[in-house]
Design a protein around this motif. Structure first.
Motif: not given
Length: 139
Positions: A10, A63, A67
């Protein structure tokens, strides 16, 4: 004990409150985060946990939550000013966002919630800020 490992990459920003050098400033990293999951015995297929479950429960959590965001400690003196500028990209965390604290939080808080329905646990998390610098938390 048997383990399975998966990593995920990430990109996110942070700053380390109280740091003596460059890390006190707003900056970011391309993190690589390694997850090691253990089980006392293998499932009927012969796995600790299917790698796709590690992806779905831990990698996709990264995510969705970290991220392309900016991790900021809830006690950071810049929090209020940054919220006024870019609140939608901030993730307010209950720890100073060092690699060490990130690894510990992922093992102690995130993984127990994400893996609650599975007969395994996250026992080890390595957070690489760069290819040369990483921190690891192990139960």
């Amino acid at each position: 004990m048997i383990t399975a490992e998966r990593y995920h990459d990430i990109s996110c920003g942070h700053r380390v409150v109280g740091h003596e050098g460059k890390c006190q400033y707003l900056h970011g990293h391309n993190y690589r985060i390694h997850f090691v999951v253990e089980a006392m015995e293998l499932d009927s297929v012969g796995r600790v946990l299917d790698f796709s479950v590690i992806k779905e429960k831990l990698c996709l959590w990264l995510e969705d939550n970290y991220d392309h965001k900016f991790l900021i400690w809830e006690k950071d003196p810049l929090l209020t000013q940054l919220q006024q500028i870019t609140a939608e990209s901030l993730v307010v965390v209950p720890f100073n966002p060092t690699a060490e604290n990130m690894a510990k939080y992922l093992v102690e808080v995130v993984a127990p919630q994400q893996l609650a329905d599975y007969p395994c646990r996250l026992i080890h998390c390595k957070v690489e800020e760069t290819r040369k610098c990483s921190a690891t938390y192990t139960l």
